[in-house]
Design a protein around this motif. Structure first.
Motif, PDB file in Angstrom:
ATOM      1  N   UNK A  34     -11.339  12.498  12.713  1.00 21.31           N
ATOM      2  CA  UNK A  34     -10.803  11.250  13.244  1.00 21.31           C
ATOM      3  C   UNK A  34      -9.316  11.390  13.523  1.00 21.31           C
ATOM      4  N   UNK A  35      -8.779  10.361  14.172  1.00 20.21           N
ATOM      5  CA  UNK A  35      -7.355  10.293  14.472  1.00 20.21           C
ATOM      6  C   UNK A  35      -6.643   9.395  13.476  1.00 20.21           C
ATOM      7  N   UNK A  36      -5.549   9.880  12.925  1.00 20.77           N
ATOM      8  CA  UNK A  36      -4.578   9.082  12.184  1.00 20.77           C
ATOM      9  C   UNK A  36      -3.522   8.636  13.196  1.00 20.77           C
ATOM     10  N   UNK A  37      -3.334   7.330  13.375  1.00 14.01           N
ATOM     11  CA  UNK A  37      -2.331   6.814  14.310  1.00 14.01           C
ATOM     12  C   UNK A  37      -1.401   5.843  13.591  1.00 14.01           C
ATOM     13  N   UNK A  38      -0.131   5.850  13.994  1.00 11.04           N
ATOM     14  CA  UNK A  38       0.874   4.943  13.434  1.00 11.04           C
ATOM     15  C   UNK A  38       0.890   4.998  11.910  1.00 11.04           C
ATOM     16  N   UNK A  39       0.934   6.193  11.368  1.00  7.33           N
ATOM     17  CA  UNK A  39       0.902   6.387   9.921  1.00  7.33           C
ATOM     18  C   UNK A  39       2.250   6.018   9.308  1.00  7.33           C
ATOM     19  N   UNK A  40       2.190   5.272   8.202  1.00  3.74           N
ATOM     20  CA  UNK A  40       3.398   4.851   7.493  1.00  3.74           C
ATOM     21  C   UNK A  40       3.210   5.032   5.992  1.00  3.74           C
ATOM     22  N   UNK A  41       4.243   5.559   5.337  1.00  7.66           N
ATOM     23  CA  UNK A  41       4.274   5.672   3.889  1.00  7.66           C
ATOM     24  C   UNK A  41       5.191   4.597   3.338  1.00  7.66           C
ATOM     25  N   UNK A  42       4.664   3.757   2.456  1.00 10.92           N
ATOM     26  CA  UNK A  42       5.429   2.653   1.876  1.00 10.92           C
ATOM     27  C   UNK A  42       6.057   1.796   2.967  1.00 10.92           C
TER      28      UNK A  42
ATOM     29  N   UNK B  64       0.835  -1.212   0.000  1.00  8.63           N
ATOM     30  CA  UNK B  64       0.000   0.000   0.000  1.00  8.63           C
ATOM     31  C   UNK B  64       0.867   1.258   0.000  1.00  8.63           C
ATOM     32  N   UNK B  65       0.290   2.338  -0.488  1.00  9.44           N
ATOM     33  CA  UNK B  65       0.970   3.627  -0.406  1.00  9.44           C
ATOM     34  C   UNK B  65       1.035   4.087   1.042  1.00  9.44           C
ATOM     35  N   UNK B  66      -0.057   3.912   1.773  1.00  9.19           N
ATOM     36  CA  UNK B  66      -0.143   4.394   3.151  1.00  9.19           C
ATOM     37  C   UNK B  66      -0.881   3.384   4.004  1.00  9.19           C
ATOM     38  N   UNK B  67      -0.393   3.171   5.221  1.00  9.22           N
ATOM     39  CA  UNK B  67      -1.128   2.394   6.212  1.00  9.22           C
ATOM     40  C   UNK B  67      -1.216   3.228   7.489  1.00  9.22           C
ATOM     41  N   UNK B  68      -2.262   2.981   8.274  1.00  9.20           N
ATOM     42  CA  UNK B  68      -2.470   3.735   9.517  1.00  9.20           C
ATOM     43  C   UNK B  68      -3.577   3.057  10.309  1.00  9.20           C
ATOM     44  N   UNK B  69      -3.807   3.578  11.485  1.00 10.53           N
ATOM     45  CA  UNK B  69      -5.019   3.277  12.238  1.00 10.53           C
ATOM     46  C   UNK B  69      -5.903   4.517  12.210  1.00 10.53           C
TER      47      UNK B  69
ATOM     48  N   UNK C 253      -2.988  18.873  10.497  1.00  9.35           N
ATOM     49  CA  UNK C 253      -2.201  19.843  11.258  1.00  9.35           C
ATOM     50  C   UNK C 253      -0.789  20.084  10.728  1.00  9.35           C
ATOM     51  N   UNK C 254      -0.335  19.318   9.753  1.00 11.55           N
ATOM     52  CA  UNK C 254       1.054  19.465   9.312  1.00 11.55           C
ATOM     53  C   UNK C 254       1.121  19.730   7.811  1.00 11.55           C
ATOM     54  N   UNK C 255       1.936  20.724   7.450  1.00 15.57           N
ATOM     55  CA  UNK C 255       2.029  21.144   6.057  1.00 15.57           C
ATOM     56  C   UNK C 255       2.570  20.043   5.155  1.00 15.57           C
ATOM     57  N   UNK C 256       3.491  19.237   5.653  1.00 16.55           N
ATOM     58  CA  UNK C 256       4.062  18.176   4.815  1.00 16.55           C
ATOM     59  C   UNK C 256       3.004  17.145   4.416  1.00 16.55           C
TER      60      UNK C 256
ATOM     61  N   UNK D 175       7.090   2.724   5.902  1.00 13.80           N
ATOM     62  CA  UNK D 175       8.066   3.404   6.756  1.00 13.80           C
ATOM     63  C   UNK D 175       7.405   4.529   7.555  1.00 13.80           C
ATOM     64  N   UNK D 176       7.665   4.605   8.855  1.00 15.89           N
ATOM     65  CA  UNK D 176       7.137   5.722   9.638  1.00 15.89           C
ATOM     66  C   UNK D 176       7.852   7.021   9.273  1.00 15.89           C
ATOM     67  N   UNK D 177       7.120   8.114   9.271  1.00 14.94           N
ATOM     68  CA  UNK D 177       7.696   9.427   8.976  1.00 14.94           C
ATOM     69  C   UNK D 177       7.839  10.178  10.289  1.00 14.94           C
ATOM     70  N   UNK D 178       9.045  10.521  10.703  1.00 14.14           N
ATOM     71  CA  UNK D 178       9.228  11.191  11.995  1.00 14.14           C
ATOM     72  C   UNK D 178       8.347  12.426  12.131  1.00 14.14           C
TER      73      UNK D 178
END
Length: 245
Positions: A48-56, A3-8, A95-98, A58-61
């Motif tokens: 809603x809440x995005x938790x433990x978001x990962x791109x490809x 997946x491109x993105x995974x999260x809770x 909340x984040x520009x990136x 990998x977690x993004x700091x």
């Protein structure tokens, strides 16, 4: 395929409004059509809440856990002999520009970065969820409360219509973008109290202000789950080929 993105996604607060489909017509991506529930179409405000978001994978700091509030409506697209039921986002707040930059670049979504915060109180059978965002010096918010245990969503119900759209669609200059969102079936609490406090005309446009200032048809909180967002596909060739036939 990864997946491109995974999260809770957790504690999805949903206010659902009956809307005149003519207001949505300019925003419908090419190749899709409005999806109706009992001859009515809906506009939803969802926080809603995005938790433990990962791109490809990998977690993004500093970008793993954050809030999102979006305004969306419901469409469908015929694929072979089945309908793909999906959503179109009018505006998404994060909340984040990136995060907003990546979403706009990769999915052509209308993301806006603003200061945001949340409060979740889940004690015993009492649940209160509030998502807030700041525009200028003023905080605006979406708040829902519920009690009891979350209930399974029954087939053929309004709650199923709102929660079981597994595709996302975006308008592209060359046609239409399509991507799939995968998650198990959620459970919901029906809200006992709710409030949407915002300058809706400047946030979402004057055309939606009257709709969103009316009482919603439904208000509930979904418990949420792990989700996967697959890569977006462009449907320009398929659409032009279909028109040619």
């Amino acid at each position: 395929m990864q997946p491109f993105l995974t999260a809770n996604w957790r504690y999805l607060a949903m206010l659902n409004y009956v809307v005149d489909p003519r207001l949505l017509a300019p925003l419908i991506p090419r190749g899709t059509e409005i999806d109706f529930d009992n001859r009515e179409t809906f506009l939803s405000v969802v926080g809603f809440l995005f938790l433990d978001t990962r791109l490809l994978g990998l977690p993004v700091p500093l970008h793993r856990n954050f809030e999102e509030v979006n305004l969306r409506f419901y469409v469908r697209r015929k694929s072979a002999d089945t309908w793909r039921r999906g959503v179109v986002f009018v505006r998404e707040l994060v909340p984040r520009r990136a995060i907003a930059l990546v979403a706009r670049a990769c999915y052509s979504e209308n993301y806006l970065a603003l200061p945001m915060k949340h409060e979740i109180e889940h004690v015993g059978s009492n649940l209160a969820v509030e998502y807030s965002w700041r525009r200028g010096r003023k905080w605006e918010s979406l708040r829902l409360q519920a009690t009891g245990e979350p209930q399974a969503i029954l087939a053929g119900t309004h709650a199923e219509f709102i929660t079981e759209h597994y595709w996302g669609y975006t308008s592209l200059r060359s046609g239409c973008g399509e991507y799939r969102v995968e998650h198990p079936r959620w459970k919901i609490w029906n809200a006992t109290d709710f409030e949407l406090k915002a300058d809706l005309a400047t946030l979402y446009g004057q055309q939606f202000a009257e709709t969103l200032n009316q009482p919603p048809r439904s208000a509930f909180i979904a418990d949420g789950s792990p989700i996967s967002v697959l890569f977006r596909e462009q449907l320009a060739w398929q659409l032009s080929h279909a028109h040619a036939r």
